[in-house]
Design a protein around this motif. Structure first.
Motif, mmCIF file in Angstrom:
data_model
loop_
_atom_site.group_PDB
_atom_site.id
_atom_site.type_symbol
_atom_site.label_atom_id
_atom_site.label_comp_id
_atom_site.label_asym_id
_atom_site.label_seq_id
_atom_site.Cartn_x
_atom_site.Cartn_y
_atom_site.Cartn_z
ATOM 1 N N ARG A 302 -123.588 -18.732 50.218
ATOM 2 C CA ARG A 302 -124.631 -17.735 50.463
ATOM 3 C C ARG A 302 -124.045 -16.483 51.092
ATOM 4 N NH1 ARG A 302 -127.637 -22.148 52.326
ATOM 5 N NH2 ARG A 302 -127.230 -21.508 54.483
ATOM 6 N N PHE A 303 -123.174 -16.659 52.093
ATOM 7 C CA PHE A 303 -122.603 -15.488 52.742
ATOM 8 C C PHE A 303 -121.657 -14.745 51.810
ATOM 9 C CE2 PHE A 303 -119.482 -13.276 55.378
ATOM 10 C CZ PHE A 303 -120.333 -12.478 56.125
ATOM 11 N N SER A 304 -120.917 -15.457 50.982
ATOM 12 C CA SER A 304 -120.024 -14.786 50.033
ATOM 13 C C SER A 304 -120.826 -13.907 49.082
ATOM 14 C CB SER A 304 -119.215 -15.824 49.243
ATOM 15 O OG SER A 304 -118.393 -16.583 50.102
ATOM 16 N N GLY A 305 -121.982 -14.402 48.634
ATOM 17 C CA GLY A 305 -122.833 -13.591 47.770
ATOM 18 C C GLY A 305 -123.341 -12.346 48.466
ATOM 19 N N ARG A 306 -123.773 -12.506 49.720
ATOM 20 C CA ARG A 306 -124.240 -11.339 50.475
ATOM 21 C C ARG A 306 -123.105 -10.347 50.708
ATOM 22 N NH1 ARG A 306 -127.136 -15.280 53.569
ATOM 23 N NH2 ARG A 306 -125.631 -15.092 55.279
ATOM 24 N N LEU A 307 -121.896 -10.877 50.971
ATOM 25 C CA LEU A 307 -120.751 -10.006 51.216
ATOM 26 C C LEU A 307 -120.397 -9.210 49.965
ATOM 27 C CD1 LEU A 307 -118.848 -9.351 53.568
ATOM 28 C CD2 LEU A 307 -117.241 -11.026 52.639
ATOM 29 N N ARG A 308 -120.484 -9.836 48.796
ATOM 30 C CA ARG A 308 -120.219 -9.104 47.546
ATOM 31 C C ARG A 308 -121.240 -7.979 47.354
ATOM 32 N NH1 ARG A 308 -119.085 -14.339 45.574
ATOM 33 N NH2 ARG A 308 -121.222 -14.529 44.770
ATOM 34 N N ALA A 309 -122.509 -8.270 47.680
ATOM 35 C CA ALA A 309 -123.532 -7.232 47.570
ATOM 36 C C ALA A 309 -123.266 -6.091 48.551
ATOM 37 C CB ALA A 309 -124.914 -7.836 47.810
ATOM 38 N N MET A 310 -122.804 -6.414 49.768
ATOM 39 C CA MET A 310 -122.470 -5.373 50.737
ATOM 40 C C MET A 310 -121.331 -4.497 50.219
ATOM 41 S SD MET A 310 -122.514 -7.531 54.308
ATOM 42 C CE MET A 310 -123.868 -8.627 54.734
ATOM 43 N N ARG A 311 -120.291 -5.131 49.694
ATOM 44 C CA ARG A 311 -119.154 -4.365 49.173
ATOM 45 C C ARG A 311 -119.595 -3.434 48.037
ATOM 46 N NH1 ARG A 311 -114.068 -6.458 50.715
ATOM 47 N NH2 ARG A 311 -114.135 -8.550 51.657
ATOM 48 N N ALA A 312 -120.482 -3.935 47.176
ATOM 49 C CA ALA A 312 -120.936 -3.124 46.051
ATOM 50 C C ALA A 312 -121.711 -1.896 46.535
ATOM 51 C CB ALA A 312 -121.796 -3.968 45.111
ATOM 52 N N ARG A 313 -122.562 -2.073 47.534
ATOM 53 C CA ARG A 313 -123.335 -0.943 48.054
ATOM 54 C C ARG A 313 -122.427 0.057 48.769
ATOM 55 N NH1 ARG A 313 -128.663 -0.951 48.267
ATOM 56 N NH2 ARG A 313 -128.662 0.376 50.126
ATOM 57 N N ILE A 314 -121.412 -0.433 49.461
ATOM 58 C CA ILE A 314 -120.478 0.478 50.128
ATOM 59 C C ILE A 314 -119.670 1.250 49.089
ATOM 60 C CG2 ILE A 314 -118.439 0.579 51.611
ATOM 61 C CD1 ILE A 314 -119.569 -1.838 53.125
ATOM 62 N N ALA A 315 -119.210 0.548 48.039
ATOM 63 C CA ALA A 315 -118.426 1.208 46.991
ATOM 64 C C ALA A 315 -119.252 2.252 46.251
ATOM 65 C CB ALA A 315 -117.898 0.155 46.010
ATOM 66 N N ALA A 316 -120.564 2.006 46.119
ATOM 67 C CA ALA A 316 -121.436 2.964 45.427
ATOM 68 C C ALA A 316 -121.887 4.096 46.332
ATOM 69 C CB ALA A 316 -122.651 2.234 44.865
ATOM 70 N N GLY A 317 -121.496 4.064 47.593
ATOM 71 C CA GLY A 317 -121.876 5.110 48.519
ATOM 72 C C GLY A 317 -123.295 5.002 49.034
ATOM 73 N N LYS A 318 -123.948 3.847 48.822
ATOM 74 C CA LYS A 318 -125.322 3.670 49.264
ATOM 75 C C LYS A 318 -125.425 3.154 50.703
ATOM 76 C CE LYS A 318 -127.043 2.703 44.596
ATOM 77 N NZ LYS A 318 -127.728 1.708 43.722
ATOM 78 N N ALA A 319 -124.300 2.755 51.267
ATOM 79 C CA ALA A 319 -124.292 2.239 52.633
ATOM 80 C C ALA A 319 -122.896 2.409 53.202
ATOM 81 C CB ALA A 319 -124.721 0.769 52.673
ATOM 82 N N ALA A 320 -122.782 2.317 54.516
ATOM 83 C CA ALA A 320 -121.493 2.375 55.205
ATOM 84 C C ALA A 320 -121.181 1.014 55.797
ATOM 85 C CB ALA A 320 -121.530 3.441 56.300
ATOM 86 N N ALA A 321 -119.917 0.769 56.043
ATOM 87 C CA ALA A 321 -119.511 -0.530 56.598
ATOM 88 C C ALA A 321 -120.190 -0.806 57.928
ATOM 89 C CB ALA A 321 -117.995 -0.585 56.749
ATOM 90 N N ASP A 322 -120.397 0.254 58.725
ATOM 91 C CA ASP A 322 -121.045 0.069 60.028
ATOM 92 C C ASP A 322 -122.479 -0.427 59.902
ATOM 93 O OD1 ASP A 322 -118.969 0.680 61.734
ATOM 94 O OD2 ASP A 322 -119.318 2.827 61.591
ATOM 95 N N ASP A 323 -123.127 -0.161 58.771
ATOM 96 C CA ASP A 323 -124.503 -0.612 58.587
ATOM 97 C C ASP A 323 -124.602 -2.132 58.585
ATOM 98 O OD1 ASP A 323 -125.216 2.035 58.376
ATOM 99 O OD2 ASP A 323 -125.195 2.052 56.175
ATOM 100 N N TYR A 324 -123.522 -2.791 58.213
ATOM 101 C CA TYR A 324 -123.535 -4.245 58.109
ATOM 102 C C TYR A 324 -122.816 -4.929 59.273
ATOM 103 C CZ TYR A 324 -124.854 -3.147 53.310
ATOM 104 O OH TYR A 324 -125.492 -2.662 52.207
ATOM 105 N N ALA A 325 -122.456 -4.143 60.288
ATOM 106 C CA ALA A 325 -121.719 -4.711 61.417
ATOM 107 C C ALA A 325 -122.441 -5.881 62.083
ATOM 108 C CB ALA A 325 -121.403 -3.618 62.437
ATOM 109 N N PRO A 326 -123.770 -5.782 62.346
ATOM 110 C CA PRO A 326 -124.421 -6.934 63.002
ATOM 111 C C PRO A 326 -124.365 -8.211 62.172
ATOM 112 C CG PRO A 326 -125.784 -4.962 63.175
ATOM 113 C CD PRO A 326 -124.689 -4.635 62.210
ATOM 114 N N GLN A 327 -124.609 -8.109 60.836
ATOM 115 C CA GLN A 327 -124.563 -9.308 59.992
ATOM 116 C C GLN A 327 -123.164 -9.903 59.955
ATOM 117 O OE1 GLN A 327 -126.004 -6.318 59.295
ATOM 118 N NE2 GLN A 327 -127.245 -6.459 57.440
ATOM 119 N N ILE A 328 -122.145 -9.036 59.827
ATOM 120 C CA ILE A 328 -120.763 -9.507 59.778
ATOM 121 C C ILE A 328 -120.388 -10.200 61.090
ATOM 122 C CG2 ILE A 328 -118.360 -8.773 59.613
ATOM 123 C CD1 ILE A 328 -119.754 -8.624 56.965
#
Length: 438
Positions: A302-328
């Motif tokens: 489950r977490f690997s799937g969420r992490l892939r989605a996070m990476r995709a949004r960061i790569a597309a410029g829709k989010a920054a890595a800091d946005d996911y800091a609490p979940q990580i």
């Protein structure tokens, strides 16, 4: 029933403007961007004054819930209260909870300061290493099955102020409909399951507190009547340990009878007696029976799937890595208790650089040092405890050690590939730096 002692000024303190303002800021932690919290904080003083007037006049009533379904790790309905109601929940628990905390047993770990999931896992593992069998128990649909009448009676054993009790009653009576629990108990008539209100919304701070209050009599029954020394409970998931299976079977029957008096049932599939040597999943960690730990495969997937989605949004410029800091940070902290250092390194390899999202950056000044697998670390005396201070050097260290089942583990357990005594193989050792970094 003996009337509980009153606490003069408790209601006035709870409903004061200053106290409500502090509770609003507490309830808003990590949620300031949500629409409800943002709207409340935008007019904080006015909202707190309005709450103060309503609470003191007795006109406050909780608003409707927003219910949604969560499917991971299992399907369940979660209810979100309005933000202004969550402020009242925080205020009530801050005033009332200490009266109950003094009577809770040591081995109740849910939603209590200084306790928590990982402390419960450590306690469970310590008991499992000392006994041969465990009685694992789970309550069937616990939150939807909590009986309102019994809960209010339990609260009145410790709270005497009728004004506080009126707020408690408003919160309990304002619960939204939960999953149906069509169960009849001895003495019930045909209409009893319909007439008796039950169920608390999952997601409320007060529901977590009320859940502990509701099962506190069970804790005292287990500790004082059954007189078991090895017992752990986290919400409705609890375990009793003993070397004799016959004793555990007798305890199971007596616990089932006690819970029936509180209109609860043991889960027929999740309640069982098992050997402690077998791997067992408890609170999101698989305990391997020999002191080792690992994360459940479904949790990692489950977490690997969420992490892939996070990476995709960061790569597309829709989010920054800091946005996911609490979940990580939250998942990484939990994974650390599953002896999953290499798994974390693999998952977070190549994670975008940020100020806070990547855990344990080895290049950060003052970061803890990591020992590679097979590395010999001279001058450090390793003990079976996971954390401690070495007497020789005074260095504080922590290591992902899997304690052996035997209590007579010798020095051979701490030899590296070359067989050198006193060295450490496969440990992640953190040493506190001797100097202060600016």
């Amino acid at each position: 029933m003996r009337k509980p002692p009153s606490e003069p000024g408790a209601f006035e303190r709870m409903t004061s403007f200053r106290f409500l303002r502090a509770m609003a800021l507490r309830a808003a932690r990590g949620k300031r961007k949500s629409p409800g919290a943002a709207a409340f904080l935008a007019d904080l003083e006015t909202e707190c004054l309005r709450l103060e007037r309503q609470l003191r006049s007795g006109s406050w009533r909780p608003g409707p819930y927003v219910a949604f379904e969560v499917r991971e790790p299992k399907p369940r309905m979660v209810s979100a209260a309005a933000f202004r109601d969550r402020v009242v929940h925080h205020a009530l628990c801050e005033i009332v909870a200490p009266r109950f905390e003094r009577g809770f047993v040591l081995d109740s770990y849910a939603n209590r300061k200084g306790k928590g999931t990982h402390a419960a896992i450590d306690r469970y593992e310590r008991f499992s290493l000392a006994t041969a069998h465990v009685l694992r128990c789970d309550i069937f649909r616990y939150f939807p099955a909590i009986d309102h009448q019994i809960l209010k009676s339990d609260i009145r054993r410790r709270v005497a102020d009728e004004r506080l009790l009126s707020i408690v009653d408003a919160i309990v009576d304002g619960s939204n409909p939960q999953e149906p629990v069509e169960v009849r108990f001895p003495g019930d008539d045909l209409l009893a399951p319909i007439e008796r209100r039950r169920g608390l919304p999952i997601g409320n701070l007060t529901s977590q507190f009320f859940a502990n209050v509701y099962l506190d009599p069970l804790d005292h029954f287990v500790k004082e009547v059954l007189r078991t020394r090895r017992y752990v409970r986290y919400v409705d998931d609890f375990a009793l340990f003993h070397d004799d299976c016959d004793v555990l079977r007798a305890w199971r029957e007596r616990i089932a009878g006690f819970l029936a008096g509180r209109r609860l049932l043991l889960h027929p599939r999740k309640t069982a007696i098992v050997a402690t040597a077998e791997p067992a999943q408890f609170l999101g960690v698989v305990l391997c029976g020999d002191g080792g730990r690992r994360l459940p495969e479904d949790n990692v997937a489950r977490f690997s799937g969420r992490l892939r989605a996070m990476r995709a949004r960061i790569a597309a410029g829709k989010a920054a890595a800091d946005d996911y800091a609490p979940q990580i940070a939250a998942w990484s902290a939990h994974a650390a208790h599953g002896h999953a250092r290499r798994l974390r390194e693999t998952l977070f390899r190549g994670w975008p650089a940020s100020r806070s999202s990547k855990p344990e950056d080895p290049n950060r000044p003052g970061a803890p040092s990591a020992a590679a697998l097979g590395t010999t670390i001279p001058g450090i005396c390793v003990r079976r405890s996971a954390t401690g201070t070495t007497p020789a050097t005074g260095t504080t260290m922590s290591a992902s050690v899997s304690p052996a089942r035997s209590r007579k583990a010798g020095a051979a357990a701490f030899k590296d590939a070359a067989g050198a005594p006193g060295s450490v193989q496969g440990l992640h050792v953190r040493t506190a730096p001797a100097r202060r970094w600016p």
